[in-house]
Design a protein around this motif. Structure first.
Motif, mmCIF file in Angstrom:
data_model
loop_
_atom_site.group_PDB
_atom_site.id
_atom_site.type_symbol
_atom_site.label_atom_id
_atom_site.label_comp_id
_atom_site.label_asym_id
_atom_site.label_seq_id
_atom_site.Cartn_x
_atom_site.Cartn_y
_atom_site.Cartn_z
ATOM 1 N N ASP A 139 -17.837 -20.088 -23.188
ATOM 2 C CA ASP A 139 -17.092 -18.873 -22.831
ATOM 3 C C ASP A 139 -16.989 -17.915 -24.015
ATOM 4 O OD1 ASP A 139 -16.671 -19.722 -20.258
ATOM 5 O OD2 ASP A 139 -14.699 -20.585 -20.646
ATOM 6 N N SER B 71 -15.254 -24.076 -23.640
ATOM 7 C CA SER B 71 -14.629 -22.980 -24.399
ATOM 8 C C SER B 71 -15.634 -22.314 -25.325
ATOM 9 C CB SER B 71 -13.440 -23.516 -25.207
ATOM 10 O OG SER B 71 -12.454 -24.063 -24.369
ATOM 11 N N SER C 97 -1.770 -20.850 -26.885
ATOM 12 C CA SER C 97 -2.403 -20.549 -25.591
ATOM 13 C C SER C 97 -1.634 -19.463 -24.846
ATOM 14 C CB SER C 97 -2.498 -21.813 -24.736
ATOM 15 O OG SER C 97 -1.217 -22.259 -24.339
ATOM 16 N N SER D 61 -10.822 -19.230 -26.981
ATOM 17 C CA SER D 61 -10.538 -18.229 -25.941
ATOM 18 C C SER D 61 -10.060 -16.924 -26.568
ATOM 19 C CB SER D 61 -9.487 -18.775 -24.974
ATOM 20 O OG SER D 61 -9.107 -17.798 -24.034
ATOM 21 N N THR E 140 -13.734 -28.367 -24.962
ATOM 22 C CA THR E 140 -14.217 -27.609 -26.120
ATOM 23 C C THR E 140 -15.616 -27.044 -25.874
ATOM 24 O OG1 THR E 140 -14.985 -29.688 -27.131
ATOM 25 C CG2 THR E 140 -12.826 -28.880 -27.802
ATOM 26 N N GLY F 109 -9.752 -25.155 -28.062
ATOM 27 C CA GLY F 109 -10.128 -24.411 -26.862
ATOM 28 C C GLY F 109 -9.360 -23.106 -26.734
ATOM 29 N N SER F 110 -8.055 -23.142 -27.018
ATOM 30 C CA SER F 110 -7.221 -21.941 -26.933
ATOM 31 C C SER F 110 -7.643 -20.911 -27.973
ATOM 32 C CB SER F 110 -5.747 -22.309 -27.119
ATOM 33 O OG SER F 110 -5.315 -23.208 -26.127
ATOM 34 N N SER G 298 -19.077 -22.106 -16.061
ATOM 35 C CA SER G 298 -18.906 -21.297 -17.260
ATOM 36 C C SER G 298 -20.209 -20.608 -17.657
ATOM 37 C CB SER G 298 -18.399 -22.185 -18.402
ATOM 38 O OG SER G 298 -18.148 -21.431 -19.560
#
Length: 749
Positions: free
Chosen positions: A445, A442, A376, A411, A439, A407-408, A473
């Motif tokens: 996004d 994410s 992250s 991204s 999640t 999630g990271s 989001s």
């Protein structure tokens, strides 16, 4: 043997226990079951479980009580697996079972995390007829509750003939620990109705439930109940009440609770520091840490986690390094197993990626938290490819993923528009079932950043439990991809369905109104911001300034700007841009000077706005001056957009030769916007000679901007160069470009 019992209590060191053991051995008293049992217990209390086991192994035919004491000693020392193994050996030895054995065995099952063995033990309890024993029942209740088997825990609780305060506390704690705080509070109410007086442990669990739910009114009622019933507030309960108020956002009450504690322990200080951190009062948390040091109270690992996080949020690298040195000097976490993620977060936020990598490389145990934090950290600093490489390395080592990891990585995929890798991560989420709000958001996004709005909306539409973050989001995704109408539509749905909105929701709504030029809708959103009692926020005020300026209400834009207490470079750039686009260049220049005079350094956007203003108003001298100062005084390297503004400024003023010279001296090839600015000047001042001299450069440009080709073809047509005109139009047809017709837009109520 009775005479020796006081001696066991006097043995406070391992040496003393060993000497007493030797004496018992010489006198032959070690054959007494009571003596051997006390020796087992004494060795275990000294932390030498191996010696306790040796005493047990050398005793012929140990009875049920001795087996129970050894199992209990294993549990004391955290050897849960060993305790379960001893229980199984005991079953094979045909030793007589008593109810004394089972509480320790059940605690071992809970600690070992094996519900299957726990159920087997439960079956043995029923077979032996101990299921009605109150201590055994409470142990069963705790075992099922800690293991997450709430249905079994509730079944045991409902079957209890006598429910004391311990059993009530156990079932309430089980619900709270398993994220069912509402049910925990309901059980507490039932407990009071049935006349059972709670104790500090009960109130500890109830306070934690209020904290998790953020129920300030309920939290105050719980505190009042503790005071009214004069429940002896031990240190743990006091700290729990401090944390409760902190999580409910009532820092004043947390402070009052803390100030009333006479003997403040490490846990007390840690609780108030954590409250400050959770409520964004990072400097106050650091001040509390300094006071803690002055009070000669030593911090623990949890304290330092909060302090490191505060330094990271404030971007205080120097103070963070001091905290890091303090941790090393005090040996609070020698291997950095627990503080490693916090340290990586600190250095990542400060841009010290090499420090992060060094900490990661030197860590002996690279657990999931450490991997998550470094991935992250890289993703947040724009090093998305490095983050993805770390993720691949993590998978090759067989480390189990969690929602934060995924999630990271999503991204990082979104930042570099790596949609193919993002699709694979999406498949991994479906396959592993690791799907939660983080999640899902994410994924929205990632798809939005990659431009796949249909995929993003499909995930949003299929989500049955949409939170405010999920709505934000999706609205933000539409707005960023030029679909501001859909963004406003979703915002209206939120409002009509009375869904909770936060600062981010309103900020994105204002930005969407700005993109569409919807002044009345923007005013309506501004009205909602005031009605919702949203505190003054620099980001929202900047967005409002920009919205009013772009919608033509420059007076209101200035009014919002003037009421801002904390103006950053973005705020100044927005108001300068507003005056520039409305032709009030003198005011824009004056604001620029005020900004520099206030100590705020302009950035690339600020200079682009001021150059744009000078260009459209014909302020050639001023524009040249700002372009020079941009590099010499502020060290900002001009981008393509800045050069485009300068070429446009000179071309509009008729200084086409100087504009062409700038293009030739640029450190990178000119794009369509820069050549287009020069072309526009050539058309205005009828410099067909210059167009002919640069026609090779013009035709080499690859762009999907139809305006560029249209302008070039019109110049050729006006000059009678029909062959070149046909060639440009043919290029447009071959690349599938069509002339975009002009249009106007109006706002309909």
């Amino acid at each position: 043997m009775t005479l020796y019992m006081p001696l066991f209590r006097l043995c406070t060191t391992l040496r003393a226990v060993s000497q007493l053991h030797a004496h018992l051995f010489v006198t032959g008293l070690h054959r007494d079951p009571s003596a051997s049992t006390k020796l087992i217990e004494s060795y275990a209390q000294m932390g030498t479980i191996e010696s306790a086991k040796l005493v047990f192994d050398h005793f012929p035919n140990p009875d049920s009580f001795m087996w129970g004491v050894l199992i209990k000693c294993y549990v004391w020392n955290g050897f849960f697996g060993g305790a379960i193994s001893l229980y199984k050996k005991m079953m094979c030895s045909q030793a007589h079972l008593t109810n004394f054995i089972f509480p320790s065995v059940l605690r071992a099952c809970s600690g070992f995390g094996d519900q299957d063995i726990g159920r087997e033990v439960h079956a043995r309890i029923i077979k032996c007829g101990f299921e009605s024993d109150s201590v055994v029942e409470t142990s069963l209740l705790s075992m099922y509750g800690e293991g997450g088997s709430l249905d079994n825990a509730r079944q045991v609780f409902d079957g209890m003939s006598i429910r004391d305060v311990v059993s009530w506390s156990s079932i309430i704690s089980s619900y709270v620990q398993n994220e069912q705080s509402s049910e925990g509070l309901r059980m507490f109410s039932e407990m009071i109705v049935k006349g059972q007086e709670p104790d500090p442990i009960t109130m500890f669990a109830v306070a934690e439930a209020c904290a998790e739910l953020g129920l300030l009114g309920q939290a105050k009622s719980v505190h009042a109940y503790v005071v009214r019933k004069e429940i002896q507030s031990n240190g743990a309960l006091d700290n729990s009440l401090i944390a409760m108020y902190g999580k409910c956002g009532d820092l004043y009450s947390s402070d009052v609770m803390f100030d009333n504690i006479i003997h403040r322990t490490t846990s007390s200080w840690t609780a108030i520091i954590t409250c400050y951190y959770q409520n964004g009062c990072y400097e106050e948390a650091l001040h509390a840490f300094v006071e803690m040091q002055e009070s000669n109270v030593q911090p623990n690992v949890v304290t330092m986690m909060g302090i490191l996080s505060c330094c990271a949020r404030l971007y205080w690298l120097r103070e963070g390094k001091s905290v890091h040195c303090y941790v090393i000097r005090k040996a609070i976490d020698p291997e950095c197993d627990l503080l490693g993620p916090g340290l990586i977060d600190l250095y990542a936020n400060s841009g010290k990626v090499k420090y992060c990598q060094k900490l990661f490389d030197t860590a002996e145990e690279k657990h999931i938290l450490l991997w998550n934090m470094i991935i992250s950290g890289y993703a947040r600093k724009g090093l998305s490819k490095e983050a993805l490489m770390l993720f691949v390395q993590m998978q090759s080592l067989g480390i189990l993923l969690d929602s934060f990891t995924l999630g990271s990585v999503l991204s990082a995929c979104g930042d570099v528009c790596f949609s193919q890798f993002g699709l694979q991560i999406h498949g991994c989420i479906i396959k592993t079932g690791i799907s939660n709000e983080f999640t899902q958001t994410s994924l929205i996004d990632m798809y939005s950043n990659c431009g796949f709005m249909d995929s993003a909306y499909r995930i949003f539409d299929e989500d049955q439990k949409r939170s405010t973050v999920t709505w934000n989001s999706m609205i933000c995704g539409f707005s960023q991809n030029g679909n501001s109408v859909q963004a406003i539509t979703l915002f209206d749905q939120m409002h009509s369905n009375c869904l909770a909105m936060d600062e981010v929701t309103l900020l994105v709504a204002v930005q969407a109104c700005s993109n569409l030029g919807h002044l009345e809708k923007g005013k309506w959103v501004h009205h909602k911001i005031i009605n919702y009692g949203i505190e003054k926020d620099t980001y929202i005020d900047t967005a409002l300034t920009d919205m009013y300026a772009k919608c033509g209400d420059l007076e209101m834009a200035r009014r919002v700007f003037d009421t801002m207490s904390d103006r950053n470079v973005v705020s100044w750039s927005a108001i300068i841009s507003g005056y520039g686009m409305h032709g009030e260049v003198e005011t824009a220049i004056s604001l620029f000077k005020q900004m520099v005079g206030s100590g705020i350094k302009p950035n690339e956007i600020t200079f682009m706005n001021i150059l744009f203003a000078c260009s459209h108003a014909g302020y050639v001298k001023e524009g040249k001056s700002y372009f020079r100062s941009m590099m010499k005084e502020f060290g900002i390297i001009p981008t393509s957009e800045h050069y485009s503004c300068m070429v446009d400024l000179l071309s509009r003023a008729g200084d086409l030769d100087e504009a062409y010279r700038i293009i030739r001296t640029m450190p990178f090839p000119a794009d369509a916007s820069i050549w287009g600015a020069l072309l526009n000047g050539c058309r205005i001042y009828r410099r067909t000679d210059m167009v002919r001299s640069i026609v090779g450069d013009l035709l080499d440009i690859q762009t999907d901007d139809t305006g560029y080709y249209t302008l070039l073809s019109n110049i050729f047509a006006e000059g009678g160069d029909w062959d070149e005109f046909k060639m440009v139009r043919s290029t447009m047809r071959n690349t599938g470009l069509r002339k975009v017709h002009g249009y106007s837009a109006i706002e309909v109520d």
